[in-house]
Design a protein around this motif. Structure first.
Motif, PDB file in Angstrom:
ATOM      1  N   UNK A   1      -6.067   6.597   8.964  1.00  0.00           N
ATOM      2  CA  UNK A   1      -7.411   6.451   8.380  1.00  0.00           C
ATOM      3  C   UNK A   1      -7.496   7.112   7.007  1.00  0.00           C
ATOM      4  N   UNK A   2      -6.912   8.299   6.860  1.00  0.00           N
ATOM      5  CA  UNK A   2      -6.934   8.999   5.574  1.00  0.00           C
ATOM      6  C   UNK A   2      -6.154   8.206   4.520  1.00  0.00           C
ATOM      7  N   UNK A   3      -5.013   7.649   4.889  1.00  0.00           N
ATOM      8  CA  UNK A   3      -4.242   6.851   3.934  1.00  0.00           C
ATOM      9  C   UNK A   3      -4.972   5.568   3.549  1.00  0.00           C
ATOM     10  N   UNK A   4      -5.669   4.959   4.495  1.00  0.00           N
ATOM     11  CA  UNK A   4      -6.501   3.794   4.174  1.00  0.00           C
ATOM     12  C   UNK A   4      -7.592   4.203   3.198  1.00  0.00           C
ATOM     13  N   UNK A   5      -8.225   5.341   3.438  1.00  0.00           N
ATOM     14  CA  UNK A   5      -9.279   5.835   2.556  1.00  0.00           C
ATOM     15  C   UNK A   5      -8.764   6.044   1.134  1.00  0.00           C
ATOM     16  N   UNK A   6      -7.635   6.706   0.996  1.00  0.00           N
ATOM     17  CA  UNK A   6      -7.105   7.004  -0.335  1.00  0.00           C
ATOM     18  C   UNK A   6      -6.677   5.734  -1.056  1.00  0.00           C
ATOM     19  N   UNK A   7      -6.079   4.796  -0.350  1.00  0.00           N
ATOM     20  CA  UNK A   7      -5.701   3.528  -0.983  1.00  0.00           C
ATOM     21  C   UNK A   7      -6.930   2.737  -1.426  1.00  0.00           C
ATOM     22  N   UNK A   8      -7.974   2.774  -0.620  1.00  0.00           N
ATOM     23  CA  UNK A   8      -9.195   2.059  -1.017  1.00  0.00           C
ATOM     24  C   UNK A   8      -9.829   2.701  -2.241  1.00  0.00           C
ATOM     25  N   UNK A   9      -9.751   4.021  -2.346  1.00  0.00           N
ATOM     26  CA  UNK A   9     -10.271   4.700  -3.532  1.00  0.00           C
ATOM     27  C   UNK A   9      -9.496   4.294  -4.774  1.00  0.00           C
ATOM     28  N   UNK A  10      -8.182   4.196  -4.639  1.00  0.00           N
ATOM     29  CA  UNK A  10      -7.357   3.775  -5.764  1.00  0.00           C
ATOM     30  C   UNK A  10      -7.758   2.388  -6.246  1.00  0.00           C
ATOM     31  N   UNK A  11      -7.876   1.463  -5.299  1.00  0.00           N
ATOM     32  CA  UNK A  11      -8.217   0.081  -5.667  1.00  0.00           C
ATOM     33  C   UNK A  11      -9.637   0.003  -6.196  1.00  0.00           C
ATOM     34  N   UNK A  12     -10.573   0.669  -5.510  1.00  0.00           N
ATOM     35  CA  UNK A  12     -11.978   0.612  -5.897  1.00  0.00           C
ATOM     36  C   UNK A  12     -12.225   1.204  -7.278  1.00  0.00           C
ATOM     37  N   UNK A  13     -11.399   2.188  -7.671  1.00  0.00           N
ATOM     38  CA  UNK A  13     -11.590   2.817  -8.983  1.00  0.00           C
ATOM     39  C   UNK A  13     -11.252   1.872 -10.133  1.00  0.00           C
TER      40      UNK A  13
ATOM     41  N   UNK B   1      -6.796  15.036   6.821  1.00  0.00           N
ATOM     42  CA  UNK B   1      -6.787  15.211   5.373  1.00  0.00           C
ATOM     43  C   UNK B   1      -6.190  16.561   4.987  1.00  0.00           C
ATOM     44  N   UNK B   2      -6.579  17.612   5.700  1.00  0.00           N
ATOM     45  CA  UNK B   2      -6.050  18.947   5.393  1.00  0.00           C
ATOM     46  C   UNK B   2      -4.559  19.038   5.709  1.00  0.00           C
ATOM     47  N   UNK B   3      -4.108  18.341   6.735  1.00  0.00           N
ATOM     48  CA  UNK B   3      -2.673  18.301   7.028  1.00  0.00           C
ATOM     49  C   UNK B   3      -1.885  17.650   5.897  1.00  0.00           C
ATOM     50  N   UNK B   4      -2.528  16.722   5.209  1.00  0.00           N
ATOM     51  CA  UNK B   4      -1.877  16.076   4.074  1.00  0.00           C
ATOM     52  C   UNK B   4      -1.856  16.988   2.853  1.00  0.00           C
ATOM     53  N   UNK B   5      -2.928  17.742   2.652  1.00  0.00           N
ATOM     54  CA  UNK B   5      -3.077  18.538   1.436  1.00  0.00           C
ATOM     55  C   UNK B   5      -2.457  19.932   1.532  1.00  0.00           C
ATOM     56  N   UNK B   6      -2.232  20.425   2.760  1.00  0.00           N
ATOM     57  CA  UNK B   6      -1.795  21.806   2.953  1.00  0.00           C
ATOM     58  C   UNK B   6      -0.442  21.868   3.660  1.00  0.00           C
ATOM     59  N   UNK B   7       0.184  23.016   3.592  1.00  0.00           N
ATOM     60  CA  UNK B   7       1.418  23.252   4.326  1.00  0.00           C
ATOM     61  C   UNK B   7       1.108  23.410   5.822  1.00  0.00           C
ATOM     62  N   UNK B   8       2.034  22.991   6.699  1.00  0.00           N
ATOM     63  CA  UNK B   8       1.781  23.114   8.145  1.00  0.00           C
ATOM     64  C   UNK B   8       1.397  24.522   8.589  1.00  0.00           C
ATOM     65  N   UNK B   9       2.030  25.534   8.012  1.00  0.00           N
ATOM     66  CA  UNK B   9       1.703  26.910   8.398  1.00  0.00           C
ATOM     67  C   UNK B   9       0.274  27.269   8.008  1.00  0.00           C
ATOM     68  N   UNK B  10      -0.204  26.721   6.891  1.00  0.00           N
ATOM     69  CA  UNK B  10      -1.579  26.982   6.464  1.00  0.00           C
ATOM     70  C   UNK B  10      -2.567  26.300   7.397  1.00  0.00           C
ATOM     71  N   UNK B  11      -2.252  25.065   7.801  1.00  0.00           N
ATOM     72  CA  UNK B  11      -3.155  24.320   8.677  1.00  0.00           C
ATOM     73  C   UNK B  11      -3.288  25.019  10.026  1.00  0.00           C
ATOM     74  N   UNK B  12      -2.186  25.534  10.541  1.00  0.00           N
ATOM     75  CA  UNK B  12      -2.231  26.188  11.851  1.00  0.00           C
ATOM     76  C   UNK B  12      -3.146  27.404  11.848  1.00  0.00           C
TER      77      UNK B  12
ATOM     78  N   UNK C   1       0.833  -1.198   0.000  1.00  0.00           N
ATOM     79  CA  UNK C   1       0.000   0.000   0.000  1.00  0.00           C
ATOM     80  C   UNK C   1       0.870   1.252   0.000  1.00  0.00           C
ATOM     81  N   UNK C   2       0.291   2.325  -0.519  1.00  0.00           N
ATOM     82  CA  UNK C   2       1.014   3.583  -0.671  1.00  0.00           C
ATOM     83  C   UNK C   2       0.799   4.488   0.530  1.00  0.00           C
ATOM     84  N   UNK C   3       1.894   5.024   1.062  1.00  0.00           N
ATOM     85  CA  UNK C   3       1.821   6.094   2.064  1.00  0.00           C
ATOM     86  C   UNK C   3       1.831   7.404   1.271  1.00  0.00           C
ATOM     87  N   UNK C   4       0.714   8.118   1.277  1.00  0.00           N
ATOM     88  CA  UNK C   4       0.524   9.227   0.352  1.00  0.00           C
ATOM     89  C   UNK C   4       1.306  10.466   0.744  1.00  0.00           C
ATOM     90  N   UNK C   5       1.936  11.065  -0.238  1.00  0.00           N
ATOM     91  CA  UNK C   5       2.489  12.404  -0.083  1.00  0.00           C
ATOM     92  C   UNK C   5       1.376  13.413  -0.360  1.00  0.00           C
TER      93      UNK C   5
END
Length: 300
Positions: A287-299, A103-114, A71-75
């Motif tokens: 949980x977010x990484x599990x979600x994204x991997x399941x979306x990849x497989x399910x697609x 999810x937002x921590x994954x998609x955004x820069x730390x300074x933006x999330x704060x 499984x992929x650990x998403x960047x």
């Protein structure tokens, strides 16, 4: 509109990611192996929660080293590509809010999330954000009771505005304020029926729908006497049984992919929570990484 984008993105998944997923599943590409590919996809979906924990500070997680699905650990960059132009709608209690934060921590820069965290965690409030450079829209709806979720699903059906990713979860407030597993199960059955009605008969156009399992509750750490009295291990087990009996997850014939927060929180352990209910961000990142991997497989 959301469903059109999802269908288009599925085609992009097929064209851009088919090769990598075939390698990921260690399968040949000839047509007569398609059935084997499908079976292996289902097998990998069933193994997504096989996670190992390192009890450090902060805690760390990884997929079990014996796992063959790779499984992929998403960047942040890759997650942004997968979710580009998507509308992500999450509704529920504080557990759903913490998944949105991860999810937002994954998609955004730390300074933006704060800068957005205070608004996201404003007590008992909704939250929405658009990431223009990625075309991603994220909505969180405060929906602590199951009746709030059924109303949301009615609104989706009436407006025909379908999110690309739908994340739902509830039960903690019901356990604390109503304390009736059977009644909880009755409303879950209604949620399941309404969610199924959002899926077109062809099954070709639908949201990726996820249900958040209840976290492991550490009774001695709960911060009020009422919580300690009502939110016991036996009560948690009874509520979890209702989720299983009502067939909410795809494994039980339901419409939702289960994000098993209970399993993840048990793996992370008591040291991962201060109040016995809300856990370290690593749990929700997993949980977010599990979600994204399941979306990849399910697609596929």
């Amino acid at each position: 509109m959301g469903r059109w984008r999802l269908s288009r993105r599925k085609l992009l998944f097929l064209s851009l990611l088919c090769t990598s997923l075939l390698l990921f599943l260690h399968l040949p590409t000839s047509p007569h192996h398609f059935s084997s590919f499908s079976q292996s996809s289902s097998l990998c979906l069933s193994r997504l929660h096989r996670i190992s924990w390192t009890h450090s500070s902060p805690p760390a997680w990884s997929w079990d080293k014996s796992e063959t699905c790779h499984f992929r650990r998403f960047s942040g960059k890759y997650a942004s590509e997968i979710l580009r132009d998507a509308w992500i709608l999450a509704a529920g209690d504080s557990q759903a809010r913490l998944v949105v934060l991860a999810l937002l921590r994954l998609l955004m820069e730390p300074s933006e999330v704060s800068t957005i965290e205070p608004d996201l965690f404003r007590r008992h409030s909704d939250y929405q954000i658009t990431l223009p450079d990625k075309g991603i829209k994220v909505d969180f709806i405060w929906a602590p009771y199951e009746s709030n979720i059924t109303q949301l699903l009615r609104d989706i059906r009436l407006t025909r505005r379908y999110p690309d990713v739908l994340i739902l979860g509830s039960g903690l407030w019901h356990m604390l304020h109503i304390t009736n597993p059977a009644l909880y199960g009755t409303v879950l059955a209604e949620i399941k029926q309404m969610a199924e009605s959002l899926v077109e008969p062809s099954g070709s156009l639908h949201s990726h729908m996820f249900w958040l399992g209840l976290p492991k509750l550490i009774n001695s750490k709960l911060n009020t006497e009422e919580k300690k009295e009502k939110m016991t291990g036996n009560m948690l087990e009874a509520y979890n049984k209702e989720v299983n009996w009502r067939g909410m997850s795809k494994e039980s014939g339901g419409p939702f992919t289960l994000l098993d927060i209970g399993l993840l929180t048990r793996g992370c352990g008591p040291l991962c929570t201060l109040d016995g209910m809300h856990y370290d961000g690593a749990v929700y990142d997993a949980a977010v990484n599990i979600m994204l991997n399941s979306m990849l497989i399910d697609s596929q």
